[in-house]
Design an enzyme around this catalytic site. Structure first.
Site, mmCIF file in Angstrom:
data_model
loop_
_atom_site.group_PDB
_atom_site.id
_atom_site.type_symbol
_atom_site.label_atom_id
_atom_site.label_comp_id
_atom_site.label_asym_id
_atom_site.label_seq_id
_atom_site.Cartn_x
_atom_site.Cartn_y
_atom_site.Cartn_z
ATOM 1 N N LYS A 70 0.843 -1.203 0.000
ATOM 2 C CA LYS A 70 0.000 0.000 0.000
ATOM 3 C C LYS A 70 0.877 1.251 0.000
ATOM 4 O O LYS A 70 2.080 1.172 0.277
ATOM 5 C CB LYS A 70 -0.899 -0.023 1.238
ATOM 6 C CG LYS A 70 -0.128 0.060 2.559
ATOM 7 C CD LYS A 70 -1.013 -0.238 3.758
ATOM 8 C CE LYS A 70 -0.223 -0.175 5.058
ATOM 9 N NZ LYS A 70 -1.041 -0.583 6.221
ATOM 10 N N ARG A 112 -10.344 -0.411 15.332
ATOM 11 C CA ARG A 112 -10.275 0.342 14.076
ATOM 12 C C ARG A 112 -11.179 -0.399 13.099
ATOM 13 O O ARG A 112 -12.355 -0.525 13.374
ATOM 14 C CB ARG A 112 -8.807 0.452 13.622
ATOM 15 C CG ARG A 112 -8.578 1.557 12.615
ATOM 16 C CD ARG A 112 -7.123 1.652 12.187
ATOM 17 N NE ARG A 112 -6.691 0.509 11.386
ATOM 18 C CZ ARG A 112 -5.474 0.352 10.884
ATOM 19 N NH1 ARG A 112 -4.534 1.254 11.114
ATOM 20 N NH2 ARG A 112 -5.169 -0.701 10.152
ATOM 21 N N HIS A 152 -6.048 -7.488 13.011
ATOM 22 C CA HIS A 152 -4.851 -6.633 13.054
ATOM 23 C C HIS A 152 -4.598 -6.240 14.510
ATOM 24 O O HIS A 152 -5.540 -5.965 15.253
ATOM 25 C CB HIS A 152 -5.114 -5.402 12.178
ATOM 26 C CG HIS A 152 -3.902 -4.601 11.795
ATOM 27 N ND1 HIS A 152 -2.723 -5.162 11.367
ATOM 28 C CD2 HIS A 152 -3.703 -3.258 11.740
ATOM 29 C CE1 HIS A 152 -1.856 -4.192 11.071
ATOM 30 N NE2 HIS A 152 -2.431 -3.031 11.301
ATOM 31 N N ARG A 192 1.607 -10.987 7.123
ATOM 32 C CA ARG A 192 1.169 -9.845 6.312
ATOM 33 C C ARG A 192 2.099 -8.647 6.559
ATOM 34 O O ARG A 192 1.646 -7.573 6.954
ATOM 35 C CB ARG A 192 -0.266 -9.507 6.743
ATOM 36 C CG ARG A 192 -1.150 -8.889 5.710
ATOM 37 C CD ARG A 192 -2.579 -8.793 6.241
ATOM 38 N NE ARG A 192 -2.693 -8.009 7.438
ATOM 39 C CZ ARG A 192 -3.286 -8.411 8.584
ATOM 40 N NH1 ARG A 192 -3.869 -9.580 8.682
ATOM 41 N NH2 ARG A 192 -3.320 -7.621 9.636
ATOM 42 N N TYR A 235 16.255 30.022 7.462
ATOM 43 C CA TYR A 235 15.196 30.838 8.053
ATOM 44 C C TYR A 235 15.298 30.927 9.571
ATOM 45 O O TYR A 235 15.535 29.935 10.253
ATOM 46 C CB TYR A 235 13.827 30.247 7.708
ATOM 47 C CG TYR A 235 13.454 30.361 6.255
ATOM 48 C CD1 TYR A 235 13.564 31.570 5.563
ATOM 49 C CD2 TYR A 235 12.962 29.261 5.562
ATOM 50 C CE1 TYR A 235 13.212 31.664 4.223
ATOM 51 C CE2 TYR A 235 12.605 29.346 4.229
ATOM 52 C CZ TYR A 235 12.730 30.557 3.562
ATOM 53 O OH TYR A 235 12.381 30.639 2.249
ATOM 54 N N CYS A 239 13.953 23.841 4.721
ATOM 55 C CA CYS A 239 13.056 24.687 3.930
ATOM 56 C C CYS A 239 12.270 23.808 2.962
ATOM 57 O O CYS A 239 12.397 22.589 2.970
ATOM 58 C CB CYS A 239 13.859 25.732 3.166
ATOM 59 S SG CYS A 239 15.036 26.615 4.215
ATOM 60 N N MET A 240 11.468 24.433 2.099
ATOM 61 C CA MET A 240 10.629 23.652 1.191
ATOM 62 C C MET A 240 11.463 22.825 0.209
ATOM 63 O O MET A 240 11.144 21.667 -0.062
ATOM 64 C CB MET A 240 9.674 24.570 0.427
ATOM 65 C CG MET A 240 8.660 23.801 -0.402
ATOM 66 S SD MET A 240 7.603 24.841 -1.408
ATOM 67 C CE MET A 240 6.661 25.716 -0.175
ATOM 68 N N ASP A 241 12.546 23.432 -0.300
ATOM 69 C CA ASP A 241 13.297 22.797 -1.385
ATOM 70 C C ASP A 241 14.738 22.488 -1.028
ATOM 71 O O ASP A 241 15.474 21.957 -1.860
ATOM 72 C CB ASP A 241 13.329 23.735 -2.599
ATOM 73 C CG ASP A 241 11.959 24.295 -2.898
ATOM 74 O OD1 ASP A 241 11.065 23.488 -3.184
ATOM 75 O OD2 ASP A 241 11.779 25.529 -2.801
HETATM 76 C C1 PLP Z 1 -0.294 -1.636 6.844
HETATM 77 C C2 PLP Z 1 -0.875 -2.874 7.301
HETATM 78 C C3 PLP Z 1 -0.078 -4.027 7.440
HETATM 79 C C4 PLP Z 1 1.420 -4.015 7.339
HETATM 80 O O1 PLP Z 1 1.908 -3.445 8.530
HETATM 81 P P1 PLP Z 1 3.470 -3.349 8.848
HETATM 82 O O2 PLP Z 1 3.528 -2.871 10.240
HETATM 83 O O3 PLP Z 1 4.016 -2.343 7.879
HETATM 84 O O4 PLP Z 1 4.038 -4.674 8.643
HETATM 85 C C5 PLP Z 1 -0.716 -5.213 7.746
HETATM 86 N N1 PLP Z 1 -2.056 -5.257 7.923
HETATM 87 C C6 PLP Z 1 -2.838 -4.153 7.822
HETATM 88 C C7 PLP Z 1 -4.279 -4.257 8.046
HETATM 89 C C8 PLP Z 1 -2.270 -2.921 7.523
HETATM 90 O O5 PLP Z 1 -3.045 -1.845 7.449
#
Ligand code: PLP
Length: 396
Positions: free
Chosen positions: A55, A153, A184, A240, A286, A333-335
């Site tokens: 992701k 969540r 999770h 995961r 700055y 700074c920004m850049d």
């Molecule tokens: C992002 C995420 C993961 C991976 O988590 P890490 O801590 O980066 O290994 C696994 N399961 C869910 C639901 C997530 O949102």
């Protein structure tokens, strides 16, 4: 509905094998490191399958190359949050099993089903909308039921019985196929926290409840990176991990990447654009947060908060210049930002400096920047911006 919707996806820099001529800064992605990290995580999770979480543009590493590297390293599944990310992976020709878990009610679920994207079901309302889309497409949607075992969540929390009541006839009808059941952790990075055991027990209880009701659980998965590395009893049928496949430690207090056999995959480099003498007492950047305490040489590093260098790491972030690690002088700074190269600096404009690299090679790491910025290493890598060209190094 017969038209496919197209999600152009976020604008991304093109991938290169060399820093572009004249580039002032760039990100290098070591695809060999990603593949090797996945291999190591698979070794550590023995018989469990591995879903590589890609992701957020693979945590800033570039989803296309990172996904291919993870598959080359032996990942059996890919996981993304947004449905748009899953469709983008399919558009780029990746046909591996793919789970997506974040989508609004009006999402184009028909396209998801047609393109073999497995959908996370995190609420009773999702069941109905996915089943409706499956009937419209004329083919079963494969789903992974997400149970909230205590994170508070996403996932089904209080109404699990009602969801299972809804689910059973949809499976019997053939609108849905059970591909998996998952959850999770809230405290995966603190393996001894009492919620870890409690969530695992609740997860096991849910699996048994489903079996008792004759509802297949499919692939059971619970462990993110931290649990994959520190808690084998949470591996179930599949792990995961996200962060760890990019070679970062999800538990910096318990171990560095090398302690887990991992190697950082992202490097951020820049060329000094200006090298100039300054007298003692010169305020720098700055608000003159930094003032030179002797005659010295200042260098301009052409990356800033617009590129993902946190402004909160002003006067704190580390930069490798030659064999020395220096600290950002004053405000980011920004850049751009400034480093005090010292009176004896003998380099010049065009010299390459390293903001992020491989810890064992003595380079600053995402973890070092996280400490400097008061955040976590996840945020450092995911925020590296599209203005920085991505250069692929290594062979997956
Ligand atoms: C992002 C995420 C993961 C991976 O988590 P890490 O801590 O980066 O290994 C696994 N399961 C869910 C639901 C997530 O949102």
């Amino acid at each position: 509905m017969t038209t496919e919707s197209h999600h152009p996806g976020p604008q991304r820099p093109a991938l290169l094998t060399q820093p572009p001529r004249g580039a002032s800064a760039w990100v290098e992605i070591d695809v060999a490191a990603i593949a090797t990290n996945v291999r190591e995580l698979r070794r550590r999770s023995s018989s469990a399958q591995l879903m590589a979480v890609v992701k957020a543009d693979a945590y800033g590493h570039g989803v296309d190359v990172a996904a291919r590297a993870a598959l080359a390293g032996g990942a059996q599944w890919l996981g993304v949050a947004q449905l748009s990310e899953a469709i983008e992976l399919r558009d780029s020709g990746i046909d591996a099993p793919l789970l997506s878990w974040i989508y609004p009610p009006e999402a184009d679920l028909a396209t998801a089903i047609r393109r073999d994207i497995t959908l996370g079901i995190g609420a009773r309302a999702h069941l109905a909308s996915v089943a409706r889309a499956a009937r419209a497409v004329g083919r079963a949607a494969t789903v992974h039921l997400k149970v909230d075992t205590g994170l508070g969540r996403g996932g089904v929390l209080e109404d699990l019985d009602a969801v299972l009541d809804d689910l059973a006839p949809l499976l019997a009808e053939g609108a849905l196929t059970m591909g998996g059941t998952w959850s999770h952790f809230a405290f995966a990075d603190a393996p001894d926290h009492p919620t870890v055991r409690a969530q695992q027990e609740r997860f096991g209880e849910v699996l048994r409840l489903m079996e008792a009701r004759g509802i297949p659980t499919g692939v059971a998965h619970l462990a993110n990176s931290a649990a994959t590395l520190t808690n084998p009893s949470a591996h179930f049928d599949m792990v995961r991990p996200g962060l760890a496949i990019y070679g970062l430690s999800p538990v910096p207090d318990l171990g560095r990447p090398e302690d887990f056999g991992l190697r950082e995959a992202m490097r951020v480099r820049a060329r000094l654009t200006t090298v100039k003498r300054a007298r003692a007492g010169q305020g720098v950047s700055y608000a003159h947060q930094y003032v030179t305490d002797r005659d010295t040489v200042l260098g301009i590093v052409p990356v800033g908060y617009a590129d993902g260098v946190p402004r909160s790491a002003s006067s704190a972030g580390p930069v490798r210049v030659g064999e020395r690690t220096l600290t950002v002088a004053g405000r980011v700074c920004m850049d751009q930002f400034v480093v005090d190269l010292g009176p004896d600096f003998d380099g010049a404009e065009g010299d390459v400096v390293t903001l992020l690299g491989v810890g064992v090679a003595g380079e600053p790491t995402a973890q070092d920047w996280a400490v400097a910025a008061g955040t976590i290493n996840y945020e450092i890598v995911t925020r590296m911006g599209p203005r920085l060209p991505r250069v692929v190094v290594g062979e997956a």
